[in-house]
Structure formats: structure tokens, C-alpha cells
Design a protein around this motif. Structure first.
Motif, short mmCIF file in Angstrom:
data_model
loop_
_atom_site.label_atom_id
_atom_site.label_comp_id
_atom_site.label_asym_id
_atom_site.label_seq_id
_atom_site.Cartn_x
_atom_site.Cartn_y
_atom_site.Cartn_z
N UNK A 180 0.82 -1.21 0.00
CA UNK A 180 0.00 0.00 0.00
C UNK A 180 0.86 1.27 0.00
N UNK A 181 0.21 2.43 -0.04
CA UNK A 181 0.91 3.72 -0.15
C UNK A 181 1.79 4.02 1.06
N UNK A 182 1.57 3.34 2.17
CA UNK A 182 2.40 3.53 3.36
C UNK A 182 3.53 2.51 3.45
N UNK A 183 3.67 1.69 2.41
CA UNK A 183 4.74 0.71 2.37
C UNK A 183 4.44 -0.57 3.13
N UNK A 184 3.17 -0.83 3.40
CA UNK A 184 2.79 -2.02 4.16
C UNK A 184 2.45 -3.16 3.21
N UNK A 185 2.95 -4.33 3.57
CA UNK A 185 2.70 -5.55 2.80
C UNK A 185 2.03 -6.56 3.70
N UNK A 186 0.86 -7.02 3.29
CA UNK A 186 0.18 -8.08 4.03
C UNK A 186 0.54 -9.40 3.36
N UNK A 187 1.10 -10.31 4.16
CA UNK A 187 1.48 -11.61 3.61
C UNK A 187 0.24 -12.40 3.22
N UNK A 188 0.27 -13.02 2.04
CA UNK A 188 -0.83 -13.89 1.65
C UNK A 188 -0.97 -15.05 2.65
N UNK A 189 -2.19 -15.51 2.84
CA UNK A 189 -2.46 -16.55 3.82
C UNK A 189 -1.68 -17.83 3.53
N UNK A 190 -1.38 -18.11 2.26
CA UNK A 190 -0.62 -19.32 1.92
C UNK A 190 0.73 -19.33 2.62
N UNK A 191 1.38 -18.18 2.69
CA UNK A 191 2.69 -18.11 3.34
C UNK A 191 2.58 -17.81 4.83
N UNK A 192 1.62 -17.01 5.20
CA UNK A 192 1.48 -16.63 6.61
C UNK A 192 1.26 -17.84 7.49
N UNK A 193 0.44 -18.77 7.05
CA UNK A 193 0.17 -19.96 7.86
C UNK A 193 1.44 -20.78 8.07
N UNK A 194 2.23 -20.99 7.02
CA UNK A 194 3.48 -21.75 7.15
C UNK A 194 4.46 -21.03 8.06
N UNK A 195 4.56 -19.71 7.94
CA UNK A 195 5.48 -18.95 8.78
C UNK A 195 5.03 -18.94 10.23
N UNK A 196 3.73 -18.89 10.48
CA UNK A 196 3.22 -18.94 11.85
C UNK A 196 3.53 -20.28 12.51
N UNK A 197 3.35 -21.37 11.77
CA UNK A 197 3.67 -22.70 12.30
C UNK A 197 5.17 -22.79 12.61
N UNK A 198 6.00 -22.26 11.72
CA UNK A 198 7.44 -22.27 11.94
C UNK A 198 7.81 -21.47 13.18
N UNK A 199 7.22 -20.27 13.32
CA UNK A 199 7.52 -19.43 14.48
C UNK A 199 7.16 -20.15 15.78
#
Length: 154
Positions: A13-32
């Protein structure tokens, strides 16, 4: 073990924010959670200013641990640390799951609007969508690449 794969479109977005797609967010959350982290913390950087790399913090810390054994006078180590520090920043998602891409990296890599997020096994590559499409055409996978991979058993 972390295995990020595939491609997911996203928008910065215009403020430089990137929302991770759910496909990757779920894998990264499990890893964390497997690493004992309360939530995803990451290191966002670039090797060349053309695209970004988002490393889960434990993956980036493993890279740093390997670098620690290399003498500080090694020119490749010095250049790697300089470029990854210049573009890099430790990031955490906000309450909506968005990361802020630092201005230096966002401007250098033109990470505004549509981006492509590519799973690279242990990290995510983030590219300006149009620039990456051009890169695929200009630098395609070749028969020599496939032969080199076959030599590695792939």
C-alpha cells in the motif's frame, strides 16, 4: 523444517505495508511456534536492491552464525554485511498482519502496488510484479541450468 514454495500476488500500500498472503502466513506462523516464538519476527533485506528477501529471524540468525566464523577481513563477508544491513530491517507484523517495507528498500526495488511473493524454501522473495515478469523473459531457465541441477541430483 520450513518449506516455502509457490507464488502469491500481493499489494504494497501507499504507506509501504505488505500483508502476507495466507498461503505463506500460515506456514510462517507454524514455523515461528515451532521455534518457540510468540509470533513471526523476520529480517527483511536485499542482496542487490532489485528485490527483497524476508527471512524468518531464526533462519537469518543461522546465516549470521555461519558468517561469524568467517574472518572480518574477508571482502565477500564485508560486502554481504554492508548490503544486507543497508537494505535490511528487523520487522514484525502489525495487528492486521502487515509488514512495513523500509523506504530505502521499497524505493530501490520499486516495491509499490502489485508485487509477486515467491516461496524460496527458507525465505520469501518479494519482487515488483512487472519487473519480475521482465526478468523471467530476459533471464530464463536454460538447458545449461537444468544440466547443472541434474549434476546435483535434481
Amino acid at each position: 523444517m520450513l518449506r516455502l514454495r509457490g507464488n502469491a500476488p500481493a499489494t504494497v500500500d501507499e504507506k509501504g505495508r505488505l500483508k502476507l498472503p495466507t498461503t505463506f502466513k500460515a506456514d510462517l506462523d507454524v514455523f515461528a511456534k515451532g521455534e518457540g516464538q510468540p509470533g513471526l519476527r523476520a529480517y527483511l533485506t536485499s542482496l542487490d536492491g532489485k528485490g527483497a528477501r524476508l527471512y524468518p529471524l531464526p533462519v537469518w540468525e543461522a546465516i549470521e552464525a555461519r558468517l561469524a566464523s568467517v574472518p572480518g577481513t574477508n571482502p565477500a563477508k564485508r560486502r554481504f554485511l554492508e548490503v544486507t544491513a543497508y537494505y535490511g530491517s528487523e520487522v514484525e507484523p502489525d495487528a492486521q498482519g502487515r509488514f512495513v517495507i523500509p523506504p530505502t528498500l521499497r524505493e530501490a526495488a520499486s516495491l509499490v502496488g502489485e508485487v509477486a511473493i515467491l516461496g524460496q524454501m527458507d525465505h520469501l522473495a518479494i519482487w515488483n510484479k512487472e519487473a519480475f515478469a521482465g526478468r523471467l523473459v530476459a533471464d530464463p531457465l536454460t538447458t545449461e541450468d537444468l544440466a547443472a541441477l541434474a549434476d546435483l541430483g535434481i
